[in-house]
Design a protein around this motif. Structure first.
Motif, PDB file in Angstrom:
ATOM      1  N   SER A 144     -10.900  -0.345  -0.731  1.00 54.68           N
ATOM      2  CA  SER A 144     -10.050  -0.838  -1.817  1.00 54.68           C
ATOM      3  C   SER A 144     -10.619  -0.526  -3.192  1.00 54.68           C
ATOM      4  O   SER A 144      -9.911  -0.646  -4.200  1.00 54.68           O
ATOM      5  N   GLY A 184       2.175   6.500  -6.879  1.00 54.71           N
ATOM      6  CA  GLY A 184       1.084   7.341  -7.356  1.00 54.71           C
ATOM      7  C   GLY A 184       1.344   8.810  -7.108  1.00 54.71           C
ATOM      8  O   GLY A 184       1.075   9.659  -7.975  1.00 54.71           O
ATOM      9  N   GLU A 185       1.893   9.127  -5.935  1.00 53.61           N
ATOM     10  CA  GLU A 185       2.187  10.528  -5.625  1.00 53.61           C
ATOM     11  C   GLU A 185       3.204  11.107  -6.598  1.00 53.61           C
ATOM     12  O   GLU A 185       3.029  12.218  -7.120  1.00 53.61           O
ATOM     13  N   SER A 245       9.964  10.634  -0.175  1.00 58.14           N
ATOM     14  CA  SER A 245       9.643   9.257   0.210  1.00 58.14           C
ATOM     15  C   SER A 245      10.824   8.578   0.893  1.00 58.14           C
ATOM     16  O   SER A 245      10.651   7.821   1.860  1.00 58.14           O
ATOM     17  N   SER A 294       2.542   1.616  -3.514  1.00 57.73           N
ATOM     18  CA  SER A 294       1.618   2.130  -4.528  1.00 57.73           C
ATOM     19  C   SER A 294       1.278   3.592  -4.276  1.00 57.73           C
ATOM     20  O   SER A 294       1.142   4.384  -5.218  1.00 57.73           O
ATOM     21  N   SER A 295       1.155   3.966  -3.005  1.00 58.51           N
ATOM     22  CA  SER A 295       0.870   5.361  -2.685  1.00 58.51           C
ATOM     23  C   SER A 295       2.023   6.269  -3.091  1.00 58.51           C
ATOM     24  O   SER A 295       1.815   7.348  -3.661  1.00 58.51           O
ATOM     25  N   ALA A 308       0.827  -1.208   0.000  1.00 61.42           N
ATOM     26  CA  ALA A 308       0.000   0.000   0.000  1.00 61.42           C
ATOM     27  C   ALA A 308       0.861   1.258   0.000  1.00 61.42           C
ATOM     28  O   ALA A 308       0.584   2.222  -0.731  1.00 61.42           O
ATOM     29  N   SER A 309       1.923   1.253   0.807  1.00 57.75           N
ATOM     30  CA  SER A 309       2.812   2.412   0.847  1.00 57.75           C
ATOM     31  C   SER A 309       3.554   2.587  -0.472  1.00 57.75           C
ATOM     32  O   SER A 309       3.749   3.713  -0.949  1.00 57.75           O
ATOM     33  N   PRO A 341      -9.396   3.413  -5.441  1.00 51.44           N
ATOM     34  CA  PRO A 341      -8.426   3.713  -6.509  1.00 51.44           C
ATOM     35  C   PRO A 341      -9.012   3.739  -7.914  1.00 51.44           C
ATOM     36  O   PRO A 341      -8.443   4.393  -8.801  1.00 51.44           O
ATOM     37  N   THR A 377      -4.005  15.864  -0.943  1.00 49.61           N
ATOM     38  CA  THR A 377      -3.319  14.830  -0.165  1.00 49.61           C
ATOM     39  C   THR A 377      -3.419  15.109   1.330  1.00 49.61           C
ATOM     40  O   THR A 377      -3.546  14.182   2.140  1.00 49.61           O
TER      41      THR A 377
END
Length: 224
Positions: A80, A27-28, A192, A23-24, A20-21, A83, A50
């Motif tokens: 879920s 995406g960011e 990140s 993909s986040s 999840a992190s 997205p 955000t």
């Protein structure tokens, strides 16, 4: 998110958190680079979104699990599906990207001869100062009022958000068109990487701070 919802063991759930992190973060970075092809309102709009997502997401989880009474598994399953809204928004809601917008904006900056490279340092410095102050207060004294602590944390978050938005705005205004998209992604990767590094440090730091609190007669971090 589905792995987290339907796994019963800690290992798979941690793996789901990693996915999840990841993909986040991807995406960011992708969305930040895409702001290069839209108007100058796209970047602050994305940054504000955000920030609001953290508040709305936390409140939505509280609403669905505590007030409505849904289980965590059902709530995460519903989340879920969100997205897919990103794809719908990108494909049907956003206006077509116009690369000429960046060219025109760069020409305006060049014609004015102005290069606003100041502004990031004050917000970042103030955010670090407030964060350091809160850490020291938690080490040597107990803040008697939780609302005062919440106000300090809100102020710290506000300064951090201002530094976040201002940094990307300065990149979009001062970096050449040929390198702007790459520069936005590079700054996002640095952000990140800083989060990952701070998380690794906290694995040691949290235990050390808890031990210090216990040794000074404040065993709250060990209470279950």
């Amino acid at each position: 998110m589905l792995i987290i919802a339907y796994s019963e063991q800690v290992g798979p759930r941690l793996f789901g958190v990693i996915l999840a992190s990841l993909s986040s973060g991807l995406g960011e970075i992708s969305f930040l680079q895409l702001t290069h092809f839209y108007s100058d309102w796209s970047l602050p709009g994305f940054s504000s979104g955000t920030g609001a997502a953290g508040l709305v997401g936390s409140f939505a989880f509280l609403l669905m699990t505590t007030w409505i009474g849904l289980s965590t598994k059902v709530t995460l399953t519903i989340f879920s599906t969100i997205p897919f809204a990103f794809w719908v928004t990108y494909a049907f809601v956003l206006p077509p990207a116009d690369p000429n917008l960046s060219v025109k904006y760069d020409q305006i900056i060049s014609s004015n001869g102005e290069d606003d490279t100041a502004g990031v340092a004050p917000e970042a410095s103030m955010s670090m100062t407030v964060s350091s102050t809160i850490d020291r207060l938690s080490l040597y004294m107990v803040i008697p009022n939780v609302y005062l602590l919440m106000m300090l944390m809100f102020y710290e978050g506000l300064l951090g958000g201002l530094a976040y938005v201002n940094t990307y705005l300065l990149v979009s205004e001062t970096v050449s068109i040929q390198n702007r998209e790459f520069a936005l992604g590079a700054v996002g990767m640095s952000d990140s990487a800083g989060i990952v590094l701070s998380g690794l440090v906290s694995l040691w730091l949290e235990k050390s701070l808890c031990g210090y609190q216990v040794s000074t007669g404040r065993p709250w971090c060990n209470m279950n």
